[in-house]
Design a protein around this motif. Structure first.
Motif, mmCIF file in Angstrom:
data_model
loop_
_atom_site.group_PDB
_atom_site.id
_atom_site.type_symbol
_atom_site.label_atom_id
_atom_site.label_comp_id
_atom_site.label_asym_id
_atom_site.label_seq_id
_atom_site.Cartn_x
_atom_site.Cartn_y
_atom_site.Cartn_z
ATOM 1 N N ASN A 119 3.745 4.875 -17.193
ATOM 2 C CA ASN A 119 3.920 5.763 -16.403
ATOM 3 C C ASN A 119 2.548 4.994 -15.756
ATOM 4 N N VAL A 120 3.014 3.746 -14.440
ATOM 5 C CA VAL A 120 2.641 3.550 -13.531
ATOM 6 C C VAL A 120 2.421 4.226 -12.015
ATOM 7 N N TYR A 121 1.702 4.228 -11.369
ATOM 8 C CA TYR A 121 1.793 4.578 -10.210
ATOM 9 C C TYR A 121 0.741 4.010 -9.251
ATOM 10 N N TRP A 122 0.496 4.397 -7.795
ATOM 11 C CA TRP A 122 -0.361 3.488 -6.689
ATOM 12 C C TRP A 122 -0.729 4.286 -5.507
ATOM 13 N N CYS A 123 -0.674 4.013 -4.688
ATOM 14 C CA CYS A 123 -0.681 4.390 -3.423
ATOM 15 C C CYS A 123 -1.235 3.496 -2.084
ATOM 16 N N THR A 124 -0.413 3.750 -1.525
ATOM 17 C CA THR A 124 -1.004 2.657 0.359
ATOM 18 C C THR A 124 -0.536 3.342 1.149
ATOM 19 N N ASP A 125 -1.883 2.647 2.734
ATOM 20 C CA ASP A 125 -1.475 3.119 3.831
ATOM 21 C C ASP A 125 0.222 3.184 3.867
ATOM 22 N N MET A 126 0.259 4.661 4.679
ATOM 23 C CA MET A 126 1.628 4.837 5.789
ATOM 24 C C MET A 126 2.080 3.198 6.245
ATOM 25 N N THR A 127 1.090 2.795 7.132
ATOM 26 C CA THR A 127 1.172 1.812 7.852
ATOM 27 C C THR A 127 0.852 0.197 7.244
ATOM 28 N N ASN A 128 0.797 0.525 6.371
ATOM 29 C CA ASN A 128 0.894 -0.983 5.574
ATOM 30 C C ASN A 128 2.337 -0.663 4.815
ATOM 31 N N HIS A 129 3.429 -1.349 5.672
ATOM 32 C CA HIS A 129 4.388 -1.813 5.710
ATOM 33 C C HIS A 129 5.185 -2.998 4.919
ATOM 34 N N ALA A 131 3.308 -4.545 2.656
ATOM 35 C CA ALA A 131 2.182 -3.786 0.960
ATOM 36 C C ALA A 131 4.545 -3.185 0.712
ATOM 37 N N GLN A 132 4.708 -2.533 2.080
ATOM 38 C CA GLN A 132 6.099 -1.496 1.170
ATOM 39 C C GLN A 132 7.052 -1.926 1.167
ATOM 40 N N LEU A 133 7.566 -3.268 1.417
ATOM 41 C CA LEU A 133 8.864 -4.190 1.374
ATOM 42 C C LEU A 133 8.876 -4.826 0.039
ATOM 43 N N LEU A 134 8.057 -4.690 -0.825
ATOM 44 C CA LEU A 134 7.056 -5.537 -2.648
ATOM 45 C C LEU A 134 7.838 -3.792 -2.661
ATOM 46 N N TYR A 135 7.402 -2.691 -2.484
ATOM 47 C CA TYR A 135 6.780 -1.286 -3.466
ATOM 48 C C TYR A 135 8.117 -0.573 -3.514
ATOM 49 N N THR A 136 9.238 -0.917 -2.080
ATOM 50 C CA THR A 136 10.374 -0.054 -2.236
ATOM 51 C C THR A 136 11.277 -0.840 -3.171
ATOM 52 N N LYS A 137 11.208 -2.208 -3.683
ATOM 53 C CA LYS A 137 12.017 -2.987 -4.888
ATOM 54 C C LYS A 137 11.324 -2.899 -6.110
ATOM 55 N N VAL A 138 10.128 -2.186 -6.167
ATOM 56 C CA VAL A 138 9.649 -2.703 -7.502
ATOM 57 C C VAL A 138 9.376 -1.160 -7.778
ATOM 58 N N GLY A 139 9.671 -0.549 -6.815
ATOM 59 C CA GLY A 139 9.293 0.729 -7.843
ATOM 60 C C GLY A 139 10.099 2.278 -6.893
ATOM 61 N N TRP A 140 9.488 3.573 -6.314
ATOM 62 C CA TRP A 140 10.143 4.194 -6.105
ATOM 63 C C TRP A 140 9.189 4.859 -5.026
ATOM 64 N N TYR A 141 9.504 5.198 -3.679
ATOM 65 C CA TYR A 141 8.604 6.457 -2.883
ATOM 66 C C TYR A 141 8.393 7.933 -4.115
ATOM 67 N N SER A 142 7.461 8.046 -3.855
ATOM 68 C CA SER A 142 7.099 9.332 -4.762
ATOM 69 C C SER A 142 7.050 11.017 -3.457
ATOM 70 N N GLY A 143 6.763 10.744 -2.022
ATOM 71 C CA GLY A 143 7.110 11.620 -1.239
ATOM 72 C C GLY A 143 5.944 12.645 -1.731
ATOM 73 N N LYS A 144 5.052 12.193 -1.752
ATOM 74 C CA LYS A 144 3.668 12.980 -2.323
ATOM 75 C C LYS A 144 2.826 12.668 -0.931
ATOM 76 N N VAL A 145 1.357 13.540 -0.760
ATOM 77 C CA VAL A 145 0.739 12.509 0.217
ATOM 78 C C VAL A 145 -0.632 12.702 -0.279
ATOM 79 N N VAL A 146 -2.131 12.021 -0.736
ATOM 80 C CA VAL A 146 -3.170 11.897 -0.906
ATOM 81 C C VAL A 146 -4.551 12.537 0.045
ATOM 82 N N TYR A 147 -4.630 13.608 -0.140
ATOM 83 C CA TYR A 147 -5.924 13.718 0.325
ATOM 84 C C TYR A 147 -6.930 13.758 -1.065
ATOM 85 N N LYS A 148 -7.824 13.797 0.279
ATOM 86 C CA LYS A 148 -9.842 13.460 -0.625
ATOM 87 C C LYS A 148 -10.675 14.495 -0.102
ATOM 88 N N ARG A 149 -11.039 14.964 -0.678
ATOM 89 C CA ARG A 149 -12.652 15.790 -0.455
ATOM 90 C C ARG A 149 -13.419 14.742 0.892
#
Ligand code: ACO
Ligand code: ACO
Length: 152
Positions: A119-129, A131-149
């Motif tokens: 199980n491999v996962y990663w995050c990227t900025d919404m604006t990093n299009h 990178a996402q052009l690659l990610y949509t080909k090797v992975g699928w969008y999880s639908g999650k948002v990331v929060y931080k303390r």
């Protein structure tokens, strides 16, 4: 696709080139890190007792590192098997769009399979299009948002 692109785990003597690529990655994020953190990350990625790794893409002709991926392993409450978190991915500017990034991710997939953490996962900025052009080909969008303390 670049011919015969080699991906391999780092060895001790890679520090200078690894640091060069990691610093270019940080420049992309307009970040800088103290030397001790960069050294510690490299050391931990080499340490067989630490569940963190770093791998390099090697140019087939120059034999120089042109891309880097850092990843680590952790447990999950939703699975018996561990997961791999792909922390950093970078390909040198002049070497992009030749499937180097894809090869680095596929290498992590293969490592995950081999170590029983498929199980491999990663995050990227919404604006990093790009990178996402690659990610949509090797992975699928999880639908999650990331929060931080918050800091402080
Ligand atoms: N239209 C359509 N598709 C496009 C376009 C475009 N304009 N531009 C790129 N693509 C596609 C390519 O066709 C290719 O897909 P393909 O494999 O089907 O041909 C894909 O996007 C790019 O794949 P690669 O060539 O394997 O990727 P590359 O070696 O260029 O590396 C990366 C991509 C790592 C994002 C690189 O651009 C980079 O280092 N960027 C700066 C740092 C960065 O953003 N890193 C990722 C941050 S997220 C993280 O670290 C977890
Ligand atoms: N309009 C404005 N604010 C609202 C509204 C509304 N309609 N509804 C709720 N809120 C605000 C509340 O005012 C409160 O803010 P405040 O502290 O300023 O008053 C906040 O939302 C709710 O905070 P809590 O009361 O502390 O949260 P609660 O005890 O209700 O728990 C939780 C929230 C955990 C999301 C609960 O709804 C739940 O268990 N949901 C189902 C499971 C779930 O979604 N879990 C999280 C998934 S992500 C993860 O697991 C990492």
């Amino acid at each position: 696709r670049m011919a015969e692109i080699e991906i391999r785990d780092i060895v001790e003597s890679d520090y200078e080139e690894w640091l060069r690529l990691f610093e270019l990655y940080l420049v992309f994020y307009e970040k800088s890190l103290p030397t001790e953190i960069k050294e510690a990350t490299f050391k931990r990625a080499l340490d067989p007792s630490v569940d963190m790794w770093s791998s390099l893409a090697i140019h087939p002709e120059t034999k120089k590192p042109i891309g880097l991926v850092n990843y680590l392993r952790h447990m999950s409450t939703w699975s018996i098997t561990d997961q791999l978190y792909l922390n950093d991915l970078y390909v040198e500017e002049g070497q992009r769009l030749k499937h180097v990034g894809r090869s680095l991710i596929e290498y992590v997939y293969a490592k995950g399979d081999a170590m029983g953490a498929p199980n491999v996962y990663w995050c990227t900025d919404m604006t990093n299009h790009r990178a996402q052009l690659l990610y949509t080909k090797v992975g699928w969008y999880s639908g999650k948002v990331v929060y931080k303390r918050p800091p402080g």
